[in-house]
Design an enzyme around this catalytic site. Structure first.
Site, PDB file in Angstrom:
ATOM      1  N   LYS A  87       0.863  -1.186   0.000  1.00 56.51           N
ATOM      2  CA  LYS A  87       0.000   0.000   0.000  1.00 56.51           C
ATOM      3  C   LYS A  87       0.901   1.239   0.000  1.00 56.51           C
ATOM      4  CE  LYS A  87      -2.416   3.389   2.118  1.00 56.51           C
ATOM      5  NZ  LYS A  87      -1.861   4.458   1.300  1.00 56.51           N
ATOM      6  N   GLU A  94      10.136   1.676  10.170  1.00 49.69           N
ATOM      7  CA  GLU A  94      11.119   2.730   9.854  1.00 49.69           C
ATOM      8  C   GLU A  94      10.370   4.046  10.029  1.00 49.69           C
ATOM      9  OE1 GLU A  94      14.220   2.326   9.257  1.00 49.69           O
ATOM     10  OE2 GLU A  94      14.328   0.187   8.873  1.00 49.69           O
ATOM     11  N   CYS A  96      13.760  11.245   6.229  1.00 49.65           N
ATOM     12  CA  CYS A  96      13.778  10.887   7.647  1.00 49.65           C
ATOM     13  C   CYS A  96      15.175  11.026   8.240  1.00 49.65           C
ATOM     14  CB  CYS A  96      13.280   9.466   7.816  1.00 49.65           C
ATOM     15  SG  CYS A  96      14.152   8.342   6.736  1.00 49.65           S
ATOM     16  N   GLU A 113       9.935  17.081  14.027  1.00 49.50           N
ATOM     17  CA  GLU A 113      10.549  16.855  12.725  1.00 49.50           C
ATOM     18  C   GLU A 113      10.142  18.017  11.803  1.00 49.50           C
ATOM     19  OE1 GLU A 113       9.176  13.126  11.120  1.00 49.50           O
ATOM     20  OE2 GLU A 113      11.093  12.712  10.168  1.00 49.50           O
TER      21      GLU A 113
HETATM   22  P1  NAP Z   1       2.580   8.795   7.143  1.00 47.72           P
HETATM   23  O1  NAP Z   1       1.568   9.849   7.195  1.00 47.72           O
HETATM   24  O2  NAP Z   1       2.851   7.990   8.351  1.00 47.72           O
HETATM   25  O3  NAP Z   1       2.169   7.868   5.920  1.00 47.72           O
HETATM   26  C1  NAP Z   1       2.942   6.759   5.529  1.00 47.72           C
HETATM   27  C2  NAP Z   1       2.053   5.710   4.891  1.00 47.72           C
HETATM   28  O4  NAP Z   1       1.125   5.234   5.868  1.00 47.72           O
HETATM   29  C3  NAP Z   1       1.220   6.215   3.728  1.00 47.72           C
HETATM   30  O5  NAP Z   1       1.121   5.184   2.773  1.00 47.72           O
HETATM   31  C4  NAP Z   1      -0.123   6.481   4.372  1.00 47.72           C
HETATM   32  O6  NAP Z   1      -1.207   6.394   3.473  1.00 47.72           O
HETATM   33  C5  NAP Z   1      -0.181   5.319   5.348  1.00 47.72           C
HETATM   34  N1  NAP Z   1      -1.122   5.487   6.455  1.00 47.72           N
HETATM   35  C6  NAP Z   1      -1.527   6.612   7.059  1.00 47.72           C
HETATM   36  N2  NAP Z   1      -2.408   6.314   8.051  1.00 47.72           N
HETATM   37  C7  NAP Z   1      -2.557   4.969   8.059  1.00 47.72           C
HETATM   38  C8  NAP Z   1      -3.325   4.058   8.831  1.00 47.72           C
HETATM   39  N3  NAP Z   1      -4.132   4.465   9.823  1.00 47.72           N
HETATM   40  N4  NAP Z   1      -3.225   2.735   8.547  1.00 47.72           N
HETATM   41  C9  NAP Z   1      -2.426   2.305   7.566  1.00 47.72           C
HETATM   42  N5  NAP Z   1      -1.684   3.120   6.789  1.00 47.72           N
HETATM   43  C10 NAP Z   1      -1.743   4.442   7.041  1.00 47.72           C
HETATM   44  O7  NAP Z   1       4.012   9.374   6.720  1.00 47.72           O
HETATM   45  P2  NAP Z   1       4.389  10.312   5.498  1.00 47.72           P
HETATM   46  O8  NAP Z   1       3.934  11.683   5.807  1.00 47.72           O
HETATM   47  O9  NAP Z   1       3.961   9.703   4.206  1.00 47.72           O
HETATM   48  O10 NAP Z   1       5.971  10.211   5.512  1.00 47.72           O
HETATM   49  C11 NAP Z   1       6.760  11.022   6.275  1.00 47.72           C
HETATM   50  C12 NAP Z   1       7.241  10.318   7.523  1.00 47.72           C
HETATM   51  O11 NAP Z   1       7.909   9.110   7.164  1.00 47.72           O
HETATM   52  C13 NAP Z   1       8.244  11.116   8.296  1.00 47.72           C
HETATM   53  O12 NAP Z   1       7.974  11.054   9.666  1.00 47.72           O
HETATM   54  C14 NAP Z   1       9.567  10.429   7.986  1.00 47.72           C
HETATM   55  O13 NAP Z   1      10.554  10.634   8.945  1.00 47.72           O
HETATM   56  C15 NAP Z   1       9.146   9.018   7.860  1.00 47.72           C
HETATM   57  N6  NAP Z   1      10.114   8.238   7.074  1.00 47.72           N
HETATM   58  C16 NAP Z   1      10.902   7.339   7.729  1.00 47.72           C
HETATM   59  C17 NAP Z   1      11.849   6.630   7.019  1.00 47.72           C
HETATM   60  C18 NAP Z   1      12.741   5.645   7.715  1.00 47.72           C
HETATM   61  O14 NAP Z   1      13.341   4.831   7.019  1.00 47.72           O
HETATM   62  N7  NAP Z   1      12.849   5.654   9.028  1.00 47.72           N
HETATM   63  C19 NAP Z   1      11.994   6.832   5.646  1.00 47.72           C
HETATM   64  C20 NAP Z   1      11.164   7.751   5.012  1.00 47.72           C
HETATM   65  C21 NAP Z   1      10.215   8.449   5.754  1.00 47.72           C
HETATM   66  P3  NAP Z   1      -1.871   7.727   2.814  1.00 47.72           P
HETATM   67  O15 NAP Z   1      -0.807   8.354   2.019  1.00 47.72           O
HETATM   68  O16 NAP Z   1      -2.970   7.156   1.982  1.00 47.72           O
HETATM   69  O17 NAP Z   1      -2.340   8.576   3.935  1.00 47.72           O
END
Ligand code: NAP
Length: 485
Positions: free
Chosen positions: A180, A255, A289, A386
């Site tokens: 997804k 992650e 991240c 962040e």
């Molecule tokens: P996010 O809001 O957590 O979304 C990530 C994914 O989760 C998206 O596919 C989102 O879908 C989905 N999602 C959201 N709510 C969900 C739920 N209740 N159940 C299942 N899936 C759900 O994060 P983001 O804004 O896309 O990404 C930024 C974050 O990712 C930052 O905090 C960054 O630090 C972190 N990140 C971490 C790493 C690492 O390797 N540690 C790497 C890259 C990014 P939708 O898009 O459809 O809402």
């Protein structure tokens, strides 16, 4: 748009080898963050489509688990070659939906391909163990088996390579997947489905659903056929998924978010530190991240570092990523720009000094100026939050132990960086930092050969390295008795 870009831009979901629409026919619009224009649509799938995708993955697992490591390595190798033959169209697709400069998009496609190649190589090195038996008449061995169906949920900031780090080891281990991707950047993930088909992977080995996050996530975490959930995204959503996975005791890899410190000591090579700082801060417009969130600079070199760093930041070319040689593209959406504005306003209110940037770019839309703020203080919001934008707060410190303490003063523990030319200090600080990744005199350190993962609330498990494939394997201990020995 290149003809091949159109070919890889799939506006459908992949379930059991079929490209399908959502049952309702509903779609999600995908827009280009550089100009707000619609690029296309993808299905708005939910629970029912996810259930079918899981069933398809489960059915495919029955035979896929019996393929040899060599067969799976060859499939991955073919995927790698297809990626490398199509870097330009895949990079164009990525930039269209995500906004990063083409040069960075090409880099992401290439590193994603390198993860696939790495796991092609790792597939053939999944060794078990023969254990010396404490019983004279029994023999003991430990074997490794694929965990089964895995589900991967990925973010928008690295929509191609974050998935490579999950489907690569899954295929290598013999698992099948339900994916997804983030709703803002679904095409780079759907392209993996097309690549898997071209590489001859059996139907159902990779299934991809786009749409309602909480419905898809709810089914993935509840369905007992899914044995593992691997997630990259925010700590907030990661915690929800961990809680939801508890009911069926799934394995999880997380992650999550970061709050990376970047420490510059008096004895550092300042020019090298500035170069590393630019890469560690402004790559992907600060939306990674592992991007630096807080710069700590020792008092004697503080002024010099701020001046040189701000001068380098001011030179970054900002603009639409498909046009010209720009270094920084737009942020992903208006909400991200607003968050950056709030953090900058908070810093200024609390005594921060804007050295360069500090406002929306004159291009308008989602563009924000590369920004440097000196006189940063612990009470400012970005000390804890962040930023996920092109803003660099610079704090001053005096003693080495203060720098380590301040760097560790966060619930996150993903990436950290520091610059020094003193070998003893390099070891003291490296050992003192409570982070999963430490760059010493380097600002960009990610590579498939090394494990990538966070400490504390930044995550669970590792992606890449020798560790990566083990997240997709179960351990089985077998005791063989009755041998008549
Ligand atoms: P996010 O809001 O957590 O979304 C990530 C994914 O989760 C998206 O596919 C989102 O879908 C989905 N999602 C959201 N709510 C969900 C739920 N209740 N159940 C299942 N899936 C759900 O994060 P983001 O804004 O896309 O990404 C930024 C974050 O990712 C930052 O905090 C960054 O630090 C972190 N990140 C971490 C790493 C690492 O390797 N540690 C790497 C890259 C990014 P939708 O898009 O459809 O809402």
């Amino acid at each position: 748009m290149l003809a091949k870009t159109k070919h890889y831009m799939k506006q459908a979901n992949l379930v059991g080898g079929e490209w399908i629409k959502a049952d309702s026919g509903d779609v999600i619009k995908v827009t280009n963050p550089a100009n707000g224009l619609e690029i296309g649509t993808v299905p708005s799938s939910g629970k029912a489509e996810t259930k079918r995708a899981i069933a398809a993955a489960d059915a495919a697992f029955d035979s896929f688990k019996n393929t040899t490591a060599n067969e799976r390595a060859n499939m991955l190798r073919r995927m790698y070659e297809i990626m490398m033959d199509n870097v330009d169209p895949l990079a164009e697709l990525l930039t269209m939906e995500q906004g990063k400069p083409l040069v960075e998009a090409r880099g992401e496609i290439t590193i994603g391909a390198s993860y696939i190649l790495w796991f092609a190589e790792e597939a053939r090195r999944v060794y078990g163990n023969v254990v010396p038996s404490p019983w004279a008449d029994r023999r003991m061995m430990v074997t490794k088996e694929p965990v089964g169906v895995i589900a991967a949920i990925t973010p928008w900031n690295f929509p191609s390579s974050m998935l490579a780090r999950k489907i690569g080891p899954a295929i290598a281990a013999g698992c099948t997947s339900v994916v997804k991707p983030a709703s803002q950047t679904p095409y780079s993930a759907l392209a993996w489905g097309a690549i898997a088909e071209e590489a001859g992977l059996p139907p159902g080995v990779i299934n991809i659903v786009t749409g309602k996050a909480s419905e898809i996530g709810g089914e993935i975490t509840k369905n007992p056929a899914v044995k593992k959930v691997t997630f990259t995204g925010s700590t907030e959503v990661g915690k929800i998924l961990i809680r939801q996975c508890a009911s069926t005791v799934k394995k999880v890899s997380m992650e999550l978010g970061g709050n990376a410190p970047f420490i510059v000591f008096n004895d550092a090579d300042i020019d090298r530190a500035v170069e590393g700082a630019i890469a560690a801060k402004y790559r992907n417009s600060g939306q990674t991240c592992v991007c630096t969130n807080r710069f700590y600079v020792q008092s004697r070199v503080y002024k010099q570092f701020v001046e040189k760093f701000a001068a380098a930041a001011a030179k970054l070319r900002v603009g639409p990523s498909l046009e010209g040689n720009n270094d920084q593209g737009p942020l992903i959406d208006e909400a991200s720009v607003e968050k950056v504005e709030e953090l900058v306003a908070d810093a200024v209110k609390r005594g921060g000094t804007i050295v360069t940037g500090g406002k929306r770019h004159s291009l308008g839309g989602n563009f924000y100026e590369p920004t440097v703020i000196s006189d940063a203080k612990p009470r400012m919001r970005f000390s804890k939050e962040e930023i996920f934008g092109p803003v660099a707060p610079i704090y001053k410190f005096t003693k080495e132990e203060d720098a380590i303490r301040l760097a560790n003063d966060t619930e996150f523990g993903l990436a950290s960086y520091f610059y020094t030319q003193d070998l003893g200090r390099a070891y003291r600080v490296m050992e003192g930092l409570n982070y999963g990744l430490v760059g010493v005199n380097e600002g960009v350190i990610t590579t498939p050969e090394a494990p990538f993962g966070g400490h504390k609330e930044s995550g669970l498990g590792s992606e890449g390295g020798a560790e990566g494939i083990h997240e997709y394997l179960d351990t089985k201990y077998v005791c063989i008795g009755g041998l008549g020995l």
